[in-house]
Design a protein around this motif. Structure first.
Motif, PDB file in Angstrom:
ATOM      1  N   GLY A 135       0.788  -1.227   0.000  1.00  0.00           N
ATOM      2  CA  GLY A 135       0.000   0.000   0.000  1.00  0.00           C
ATOM      3  C   GLY A 135       0.818   1.273   0.000  1.00  0.00           C
ATOM      4  O   GLY A 135       0.342   2.329   0.372  1.00  0.00           O
ATOM      5  N   ILE A 136       2.097   1.163  -0.382  1.00  0.00           N
ATOM      6  CA  ILE A 136       2.932   2.360  -0.440  1.00  0.00           C
ATOM      7  C   ILE A 136       3.173   2.712  -1.909  1.00  0.00           C
ATOM      8  O   ILE A 136       3.748   1.925  -2.647  1.00  0.00           O
ATOM      9  CB  ILE A 136       4.293   2.125   0.248  1.00  0.00           C
ATOM     10  N   SER A 137       2.702   3.873  -2.337  1.00  0.00           N
ATOM     11  CA  SER A 137       2.895   4.292  -3.718  1.00  0.00           C
ATOM     12  C   SER A 137       3.717   5.566  -3.755  1.00  0.00           C
ATOM     13  O   SER A 137       3.670   6.376  -2.839  1.00  0.00           O
ATOM     14  CB  SER A 137       1.551   4.553  -4.395  1.00  0.00           C
ATOM     15  N   THR A 138       4.469   5.738  -4.842  1.00  0.00           N
ATOM     16  CA  THR A 138       5.359   6.883  -4.952  1.00  0.00           C
ATOM     17  C   THR A 138       5.151   7.592  -6.282  1.00  0.00           C
ATOM     18  O   THR A 138       4.986   6.950  -7.306  1.00  0.00           O
ATOM     19  CB  THR A 138       6.828   6.431  -4.875  1.00  0.00           C
ATOM     20  N   VAL A 139       5.158   8.910  -6.234  1.00  0.00           N
ATOM     21  CA  VAL A 139       5.190   9.703  -7.462  1.00  0.00           C
ATOM     22  C   VAL A 139       6.460  10.542  -7.399  1.00  0.00           C
ATOM     23  O   VAL A 139       6.679  11.276  -6.452  1.00  0.00           O
ATOM     24  CB  VAL A 139       3.956  10.610  -7.567  1.00  0.00           C
ATOM     25  N   TYR A 140       7.292  10.392  -8.419  1.00  0.00           N
ATOM     26  CA  TYR A 140       8.588  11.051  -8.377  1.00  0.00           C
ATOM     27  C   TYR A 140       8.548  12.420  -9.037  1.00  0.00           C
ATOM     28  O   TYR A 140       7.619  12.763  -9.757  1.00  0.00           O
ATOM     29  CB  TYR A 140       9.645  10.180  -9.051  1.00  0.00           C
ATOM     30  N   GLN A 141       9.623  13.142  -8.784  1.00  0.00           N
ATOM     31  CA  GLN A 141       9.791  14.487  -9.321  1.00  0.00           C
ATOM     32  C   GLN A 141       9.661  14.496 -10.836  1.00  0.00           C
ATOM     33  O   GLN A 141       8.907  15.256 -11.408  1.00  0.00           O
ATOM     34  CB  GLN A 141      11.176  14.963  -8.899  1.00  0.00           C
ATOM     35  N   GLU A 142      10.421  13.637 -11.481  1.00  0.00           N
ATOM     36  CA  GLU A 142      10.287  13.523 -12.922  1.00  0.00           C
ATOM     37  C   GLU A 142       9.151  12.544 -13.189  1.00  0.00           C
ATOM     38  O   GLU A 142       9.048  11.508 -12.546  1.00  0.00           O
ATOM     39  CB  GLU A 142      11.570  12.976 -13.566  1.00  0.00           C
ATOM     40  N   ILE A 143       8.340  12.888 -14.160  1.00  0.00           N
ATOM     41  CA  ILE A 143       7.213  12.028 -14.464  1.00  0.00           C
ATOM     42  C   ILE A 143       7.737  10.757 -15.124  1.00  0.00           C
ATOM     43  O   ILE A 143       8.486  10.803 -16.094  1.00  0.00           O
ATOM     44  CB  ILE A 143       6.223  12.773 -15.363  1.00  0.00           C
ATOM     45  N   THR A 144       7.349   9.617 -14.559  1.00  0.00           N
ATOM     46  CA  THR A 144       7.903   8.361 -15.059  1.00  0.00           C
ATOM     47  C   THR A 144       6.839   7.557 -15.788  1.00  0.00           C
ATOM     48  O   THR A 144       6.752   6.357 -15.646  1.00  0.00           O
ATOM     49  CB  THR A 144       8.458   7.526 -13.896  1.00  0.00           C
ATOM     50  N   LEU A 145       6.000   8.247 -16.546  1.00  0.00           N
ATOM     51  CA  LEU A 145       4.998   7.550 -17.340  1.00  0.00           C
ATOM     52  C   LEU A 145       5.451   7.509 -18.793  1.00  0.00           C
ATOM     53  O   LEU A 145       6.477   8.062 -19.149  1.00  0.00           O
ATOM     54  CB  LEU A 145       3.661   8.294 -17.230  1.00  0.00           C
ATOM     55  N   CYS A 146       4.661   6.855 -19.637  1.00  0.00           N
ATOM     56  CA  CYS A 146       4.991   6.762 -21.055  1.00  0.00           C
ATOM     57  C   CYS A 146       4.160   7.778 -21.818  1.00  0.00           C
ATOM     58  O   CYS A 146       2.947   7.614 -21.928  1.00  0.00           O
ATOM     59  CB  CYS A 146       4.716   5.369 -21.594  1.00  0.00           C
ATOM     60  N   PRO A 147       4.789   8.828 -22.329  1.00  0.00           N
ATOM     61  CA  PRO A 147       4.035   9.921 -22.938  1.00  0.00           C
ATOM     62  C   PRO A 147       3.222   9.510 -24.167  1.00  0.00           C
ATOM     63  O   PRO A 147       2.218  10.134 -24.467  1.00  0.00           O
ATOM     64  CB  PRO A 147       5.113  10.940 -23.299  1.00  0.00           C
ATOM     65  N   ASN A 148       3.652   8.452 -24.867  1.00  0.00           N
ATOM     66  CA  ASN A 148       2.926   8.134 -26.100  1.00  0.00           C
ATOM     67  C   ASN A 148       1.858   7.044 -25.908  1.00  0.00           C
ATOM     68  O   ASN A 148       1.300   6.546 -26.872  1.00  0.00           O
ATOM     69  CB  ASN A 148       3.898   7.763 -27.224  1.00  0.00           C
ATOM     70  N   LEU A 149       1.565   6.697 -24.665  1.00  0.00           N
ATOM     71  CA  LEU A 149       0.432   5.811 -24.409  1.00  0.00           C
ATOM     72  C   LEU A 149      -0.751   6.662 -23.930  1.00  0.00           C
ATOM     73  O   LEU A 149      -0.586   7.817 -23.565  1.00  0.00           O
ATOM     74  CB  LEU A 149       0.784   4.768 -23.340  1.00  0.00           C
ATOM     75  N   SER A 150      -1.911   6.038 -23.895  1.00  0.00           N
ATOM     76  CA  SER A 150      -3.079   6.791 -23.446  1.00  0.00           C
ATOM     77  C   SER A 150      -3.064   6.916 -21.924  1.00  0.00           C
ATOM     78  O   SER A 150      -2.309   6.217 -21.237  1.00  0.00           O
ATOM     79  CB  SER A 150      -4.359   6.099 -23.897  1.00  0.00           C
ATOM     80  N   VAL A 151      -3.918   7.800 -21.420  1.00  0.00           N
ATOM     81  CA  VAL A 151      -3.999   8.016 -19.975  1.00  0.00           C
ATOM     82  C   VAL A 151      -4.349   6.706 -19.266  1.00  0.00           C
ATOM     83  O   VAL A 151      -3.693   6.313 -18.290  1.00  0.00           O
ATOM     84  CB  VAL A 151      -5.046   9.105 -19.669  1.00  0.00           C
ATOM     85  N   ALA A 152      -5.348   5.992 -19.788  1.00  0.00           N
ATOM     86  CA  ALA A 152      -5.768   4.754 -19.135  1.00  0.00           C
ATOM     87  C   ALA A 152      -4.662   3.709 -19.176  1.00  0.00           C
ATOM     88  O   ALA A 152      -4.398   3.025 -18.184  1.00  0.00           O
ATOM     89  CB  ALA A 152      -7.026   4.217 -19.816  1.00  0.00           C
ATOM     90  N   GLU A 153      -4.011   3.591 -20.327  1.00  0.00           N
ATOM     91  CA  GLU A 153      -2.923   2.608 -20.434  1.00  0.00           C
ATOM     92  C   GLU A 153      -1.836   2.913 -19.409  1.00  0.00           C
ATOM     93  O   GLU A 153      -1.283   2.018 -18.779  1.00  0.00           O
ATOM     94  CB  GLU A 153      -2.340   2.628 -21.854  1.00  0.00           C
TER      95      GLU A 153
END
Lengths: 360, 503
Positions: B82-100
């Motif tokens: 139950g521990i989640s982290t959001v980092y300073q730099e966004i670590t998502l994939c910009p060319n996928l959709s929001v849901a993906e």
């Protein structure tokens, strides 16, 4: 050459394994010990006389010294290309074919069985160097200016190179009968050690001087690690990358001379075949990241001799030449995995940890 | 132990070769609170978080969730707990959709019901009031929304503890507001939030409690009401802070000689980075600044001065003499130095040692055939490490293993070593603790009093007002005003940035 000074209080063994030279040197020793146990004849060196009556040394170790030197020369250039571009040149073998072809064309002209050479070998070699460096620059421009992945960019010359080599000599196979031309890839009369070894030593000294008295190392590493930052520090990443390919081109010309001199002729389709893979392996075996950045030249050069030692060992055990690559692959996988940074980290974590100290 | 404690870390120790990063740190997080983790660079905040999320193993100590001890060896295990982290730099994939992006890595089946995934994602986005659609490509969202999507992804996984590691450093004020609203919503749902930031205003706006760390040790845990700002800062620094408000008075201004040509003068300068041609000059010993909103072209302007982007036109004079600056090396040869905005991308050469990073620019100026000898390099590196009090295990340490503030000091050392006449500092204090900030500001004023010209860019206006004697205001790639003297106050600058009637 680029190792950090070990911190105080660390275990000797831990330091040893953390050194980048550890894997290639250990692999070399392992291979030698293996041979020693299996068949000590591996180490036998005999003094024979060749057909002209000059003394020559022969034996497996001499073969390693001889052929490994070609690889060591290529490893120098490949290390720089890898460091600066984070990619590899796979057109080395084809480029050697071109260099060899240019060299023969210069020496023979259109006559394929010349009695005398058209020009001194040195002059022909200088012209070969220029041509090889131009082809290197061609690869470099594709990679640095057009930003094509190095393997794809050099695939062009890899595919076309051997045809270009054949075309240079109108598809003829010139043969040089002049015995002095054979010195570069064979033996100089009176000296029983193969000449390629001396040529390799000269190349190693030259690159060592270049690394010591120029900023080649810093510039190449900076460009390989962070191109943007390098640019904002006044460097020209495009130039540095092209330069690394041009230096590799020079190495290619040298090996082209050795190869053609050794056979006194050329076979466009098989000369230096797959040698690029061995050169890349030498770099990887030296513990250098194939994704570029920091490099250790000494480790690459030792790596080259390790690869040759492996090849020769396999030949000695009568592994059929078409099965050779398969056996080699197994050993190479083991060596490369062991020298991969991620495994090395894990390994050094197993070693006793250095004592942490307070930072002021 | 109170019932509402969700996470407890006790006596955490962690050492790296040569550094004791954490020494007996305790940290307690309660349900439904926003808890600020504060400290200077190198205080051990990031290490503590990485131990909590399983990126690093701990040497000693225990972590318990809701009273039960847990062992966390990897970020996946942290998430399961139950521990989640959001980092300073966004670590998502910009060319996928929001849901993906929200579900990536959590798809258990080979068969994926895309329709259901999208509708689920939409529900979550709606419930959190995030202005994005599930099918939208992530890169088409603003940075703030991307940050929120990262948070939505984090909280969707039955999250009890949400760690936000400097989430606001790349957001503007309105975006920060939106993020805070989201944080308050989550707080109301009983999520415990750990908030790591350097912005004091934000801490006092949203947090309930503060845990302060210094040099790898716990300083203490405080209720926000009982800890005034000045005390917080002095606790972080470990010393009583002298008044920050007026450091300009400490240094004499450099006296310009009559009729002296400006150190740098540009006319109609423009680059391909999207700025309109602008005129600019700076005198010897002057500190001026470019200000404006993010994306207003303030960084692009100084990049044009340094030749970092492709120059499209304009005339440049250095000390009254016309020169051509097409590439950074041209500018460097004219005695111009530029500390870039994006330290990671444009500043540091990560794998190289601190020593090589300090020497790089000066070495390039010396030329290819004149490398520093080992002895010279050691001497210079040690001198500058000492001068700027860079915290590093040794000069051989790769720069990437230093904390952000210390990396910045190394880059600053690199440019000071070139003894520039004109120093451009683009966001030198971003993501840096208060102590180092003041050090850098003081250094700027000191250098200026000795005759160096400095252009200083910062997102924090009061920092600019403290250091600069002239401000150039940018909006939409255009220079829209120049303020000096009495006009240098918050209101006037804000008005000019916003484009008030006075324009």
């Amino acid at each position: 050459m680029t190792q950090n000074k070990p911190a105080k209080g660390t275990n000797f063994l831990a330091n040893l394994t953390r050194n980048q030279l550890f894997i290639p040197v250990a692999a070399l020793l392992l291979l030698l010990v293996f041979n020693l146990i299996m068949d000590p004849n591996f180490f036998k060196i005999t003094l024979d006389h060749n057909s002209v009556g000059d003394p020559v040394l022969s034996g497996f170790l001499i073969t390693i010294l001889d052929s490994g030197s070609e690889l060591a020369i290529l490893a120098i250039g490949m290390t720089l290309v890898t460091a600066a571009t984070g990619g590899q040149d796979i057109s080395v073998g084809a480029a050697i074919a071109i260099s060899g072809s240019v060299l023969l064309r210069m020496l023979c002209g259109s006559n394929t069985r010349p009695e005398t050479l058209l020009m001194p070998v040195l002059v022909a070699f200088v012209i070969t160097c220029v041509v090889a460096m131009l082809f290197g620059a061609f690869n470099g421009v594709l990679v640095a200016v057009f930003q094509i992945q190095p393997m794809i960019a050099t695939l062009i010359l890899y595919t076309a190179g051997r045809s270009i080599a054949a075309w240079i000599n109108n598809n003829e196979l010139p043969i040089i009968s002049e015995p002095s031309f054979g010195y570069y890839g064979g033996f100089i009369p009176g000296i029983p050690v193969p000449t390629p070894f001396f040529i390799a030593i000269i190349c190693v000294i030259l690159i060592a001087l270049a690394l010591k008295f120029t900023t080649l190392r810093l510039y190449t590493q900076a460009v390989g690690i962070n191109e943007y930052s390098a640019k904002l520090n006044g460097l020209n990443p495009v130039f540095i990358k092209i330069l690394s390919f041009v230096i590799l081109g020079l190495c290619v010309a040298v090996v082209g001379l050795i190869k053609v001199s050794r056979f006194q002729t050329i076979n466009y389709s098989v000369i230096a075949k797959d040698i690029e893979m061995d050169a890349i392996l030498a770099v990887a075996l030296g513990g250098n990241a194939l994704s570029g950045g920091k490099f250790n030249m000494t480790a690459s050069i030792i790596g080259a001799y390790v690869i040759q030692c492996l090849t020769t060992t396999l030949y000695k055990f009568n592994v059929q030449s078409d099965a050779l690559p398969a056996y080699k692959a197994i050993v190479v996988i083991a060596l490369v995995v062991l020298s991969a940074p991620i495994v090395r980290e894990k390994l050094s974590a197993l070693m006793p940890k250095p004592v942490a100290k307070e930072v002021a | 132990m109170a019932d509402n404690v969700v996470l407890q870390m006790r006596n955490i120790h962690k050492s790296f070769p040569g550094v004791k990063a954490l020494q007996g740190v305790d940290f307690t997080l309660r349900k439904g609170e926003v808890h600020a983790l504060m400290g200077e660079n190198g205080a051990g905040k990031s290490t503590l978080i990485k131990v909590l999320t399983g990126v690093y193993g701990k040497d000693e100590g225990q972590i318990s969730m809701e009273g039960k001890e847990v062992l966390i060896h990897s970020p996946q295990e942290a998430q399961k707990n139950g521990i989640s982290t959001v980092y300073q730099e966004i670590t998502l994939c910009p060319n996928l959709s929001v849901a993906e992006n929200m579900y990536i890595g959590r798809l258990d089946n080979i068969y994926q019901n895309w329709k259901k995934m999208n509708s689920d994602a939409d529900k979550i986005l709606q419930s959190l009031d995030i202005p994005a659609k599930a099918t939208q490509q992530l890169s088409s969202c603003s940075l703030a929304v991307q940050q929120m999507v990262a948070i939505a992804r984090a909280v969707d996984t039955d999250c009890k503890v949400l760690i936000l590691d400097e989430p606001t450093s790349s957001l503007d004020e309105q975006e920060v507001e939106k993020l805070f609203k989201l944080m308050r919503d989550l707080k109301a749902r009983g999520v415990g939030i750990v908030f790591v930031t350097h912005f004091l205003d934000q801490v006092y706006e949203i947090c309930d409690r503060i845990t302060v760390m210094r040099d790898g040790k716990l300083v203490g845990e405080f209720e926000i009401e009982t800890l005034p700002r000045v005390q917080l800062v002095s606790k972080m620094l470990g010393k009583e802070l002298d008044d920050l408000s007026d450091i300009q008075g400490e240094y004499s201004t450099y006296q310009n000689k009559e009729g002296e040509a400006p150190v740098f003068e540009a006319e109609g300068l423009s680059s391909d980075a999207g700025i309109r041609p602008f005129d600019f000059h700076i005198r010897k010993g002057e500190v001026n600044g470019f200000t404006g909103l993010l994306g207003s072209g303030r960084s692009e302007s100084v990049r044009a001065i340094f030749g970092a982007d492709r120059i499209l036109g304009g005339n440049v004079k250095v000390n009254g003499k016309p020169v051509k600056i097409k590439k950074p090396i041209d500018a460097m040869k004219q005695g111009i130095a530029y500390l870039p905005e994006d330290r990671k991308r444009d500043g540091i050469v990560g794998d190289l040692s601190v020593r090589d990073n300090i020497l790089l620019a000066q070495q390039v100026l010396r030329g290819f055939l004149k490398p520093f000898t080992k002895a010279e390099a050691d001497k210079i590196a040690d001198e500058y490490i000492k001068l700027l009090s860079v915290k590093t295990a040794s000069a051989d340490t790769p720069i990437k293993s230093l904390s952000g503030g210390n990396q910045q000091k190394v880059i600053l050392a690199r440019w000071l070593l070139t003894h520039p006449e004109y120093l451009i500092l683009d966001e030198p204090t971003r993501g840096i603790d208060v102590g180092t900030k003041v050090d850098i500001q003081k250094l700027v004023l000191k250098l200026a009093s000795e005759g160096m010209s400095v252009t200083f860019i910062s997102s924090e206006l009061d920092e600019m007002l403290r250091t600069c004697s002239r401000l150039i205001v940018m909006r939409d790639g255009r220079m829209v005003g120049e303020l000096s003297g009495e006009d240098l106050n918050q209101n006037k600058v804000m008005n000019t940035i916003a484009g008030g009637e006075r324009e």
